[in-house]
Design an enzyme around this catalytic site. Structure first.
Site, PDB file in Angstrom:
ATOM      1  CE1 TYR A 164      17.420 -71.382  65.668  1.00 17.29           C
ATOM      2  CE2 TYR A 164      18.132 -69.660  64.151  1.00 17.29           C
ATOM      3  CZ  TYR A 164      17.136 -70.459  64.669  1.00 17.29           C
ATOM      4  OH  TYR A 164      15.852 -70.346  64.195  1.00 17.29           O
ATOM      5  CE1 TYR A 179      20.563 -68.035  68.434  1.00 19.20           C
ATOM      6  CE2 TYR A 179      20.727 -68.713  70.727  1.00 19.20           C
ATOM      7  CZ  TYR A 179      19.971 -68.267  69.659  1.00 19.20           C
ATOM      8  OH  TYR A 179      18.625 -68.068  69.830  1.00 19.20           O
ATOM      9  CD1 TRP A 180      29.506 -72.412  66.783  1.00 18.85           C
ATOM     10  CD2 TRP A 180      27.378 -72.992  66.406  1.00 18.85           C
ATOM     11  NE1 TRP A 180      29.317 -73.667  67.298  1.00 18.85           N
ATOM     12  CE2 TRP A 180      28.022 -74.057  67.091  1.00 18.85           C
ATOM     13  CE3 TRP A 180      26.028 -73.143  66.071  1.00 18.85           C
ATOM     14  CZ2 TRP A 180      27.364 -75.234  67.421  1.00 18.85           C
ATOM     15  CZ3 TRP A 180      25.364 -74.302  66.413  1.00 18.85           C
ATOM     16  CH2 TRP A 180      26.035 -75.338  67.076  1.00 18.85           C
ATOM     17  NE  ARG A 181      23.286 -64.212  67.321  1.00 22.80           N
ATOM     18  CZ  ARG A 181      22.023 -64.069  67.748  1.00 22.80           C
ATOM     19  NH1 ARG A 181      21.640 -64.626  68.895  1.00 22.80           N
ATOM     20  NH2 ARG A 181      21.158 -63.386  67.039  1.00 22.80           N
ATOM     21  CE1 TYR A 183      18.707 -58.581  79.001  1.00 20.87           C
ATOM     22  CE2 TYR A 183      17.375 -59.868  80.539  1.00 20.87           C
ATOM     23  CZ  TYR A 183      18.573 -59.245  80.216  1.00 20.87           C
ATOM     24  OH  TYR A 183      19.613 -59.268  81.095  1.00 20.87           O
ATOM     25  N   GLY A 235       6.056 -66.560  69.369  1.00 19.27           N
ATOM     26  CA  GLY A 235       5.919 -65.148  69.713  1.00 19.27           C
ATOM     27  C   GLY A 235       6.218 -64.239  68.530  1.00 19.27           C
ATOM     28  CG  ASP A 236       9.988 -64.451  66.733  1.00 24.14           C
ATOM     29  OD1 ASP A 236      10.100 -63.593  67.629  1.00 24.14           O
ATOM     30  OD2 ASP A 236      10.804 -65.367  66.537  1.00 24.14           O
TER      31      ASP A 236
END
Length: 313
Positions: A89, A102-104, A167, A258-259
């Site tokens: 990302y 993103y590329w996931r 979410y 937040g993480d």
């Protein structure tokens, strides 16, 4: 808590962040990895710490695993899948606010629950296991079921389970699928760390109390509802506390705040702090994180903020 180790389950991605107009810096990040980074930085060195995922066998995956190892984080029994590679990302900033590309879709981490025996082995003898709604969202339904079964088994063996619903609508096929998966996950949890805007988006909640009450009814005993730079709502053992955040006048980059809050909170709880004290320490860490660029704040920055909070509670 039974066991001595900590495991975080999910996807560690390649992160591209701007280092200049035409220059990009590569790092490693992802919501559950960012949280584990903070836990590792803020916990006893002897505590076994593992990132449970699936990895490729390409040079970038090798660099990922080496980066983890160099910072005291193992991969337990996570599979290394021939021909697979990590997700990627890129972060773009508008002031301090960030957006992601993103590329996931074919990332190795999507296969982290392919081998139930390996997954179970990775979760053995843990004091704490952490995962998120993003962990659930990247998995197919059958794999999601295997993951939750492994988490439930580890909990029966004495591990504490922490979960952030986190979410992200674009990762889910429908709102109903996300609600169903999150609801099932909460039945296996001891600690929930939701973010209020996510709960608003997923359930239409109007207040933090509404979010906390729904999660309490799911059987979760310890709840911390985050709300960015606004006060946190902490619910535990019948006590309900509203705890102010630390004001940062000019944040640089909110990526991973937040993480990191989650990681600091869990590290404080592992160290024996009461929930309200853990929230205050986590607020200090989150305030420090938004003053540096990238998802992973330097260990020294995290430790200074965590320690400074100890004298303030």
């Amino acid at each position: 808590m039974s066991g001595t180790g900590v495991a975080s389950i999910g996807e560690c991605m390649l992160e591209l962040s701007g280092a200049g107009e035409e220059t990009w810096r590569m790092g490693f990040a992802g919501d559950t990895f960012n949280t584990l980074w903070a836990i590792r930085a803020l916990s006893e060195e002897a505590q076994p710490t593992d990132y449970v995922s699936a990895f490729g066998d390409d040079p970038f995956s090798d660099r990922q695993i080496a980066f983890l190892r160099d910072h005291g984080i193992g991969i337990a029994s996570s599979p290394v899948i021939p021909g697979a590679r990590p997700g990627l990302y890129a972060i773009t900033l508008d002031g301090a606010e960030r957006s992601f590309t993103y590329w996931r879709s074919d990332a190795a981490a999507r296969r982290l629950a392919d081998d139930p025996d390996a997954l179970a082995a990775s979760l053995e003898e843990r004091a704490l296991i952490y995962f998120s709604g993003i962990t659930l969202a990247i998995l197919q339904e059958d794999d999601r079921g295997r993951l939750l079964a492994a988490v439930a088994a580890a909990r029966r063996d004495g591990a504490k389970i922490a979960f952030d619903p986190n979410y992200r609508p674009r990762l889910w096929g429908s709102v109903d699928a996300a609600r169903q998966a999150v609801a099932e996950a909460l039945t296996h949890c001891d600690i929930a760390l939701p973010t209020f805007p996510d709960e608003q988006a997923l359930y239409g909640d109007v207040t933090l109390e509404e979010s906390a009450e729904r999660i309490r009814k799911a059987g979760v005993a310890e709840i911390v509802v985050k709300n960015g730079s606004e006060p946190v709502l902490s619910v535990w053992a019948g006590a309900v506390d509203t705890i102010d955040a630390v004001h940062v006048p000019n944040p640089v980059d909110t990526t991973g705040a937040g993480d990191s809050f989650n990681g600091a909170y869990l590290a404080a709880r592992l160290a024996g702090d009461a929930p309200a004290e853990a929230v205050r320490r986590a607020h200090r860490v989150a305030a420090a994180v938004v003053q540096v660029r990238g998802a992973l704040a330097p260990v020294a920055v995290l430790r200074e903020a965590f320690g400074a909070a100890l004298t303030a509670v």
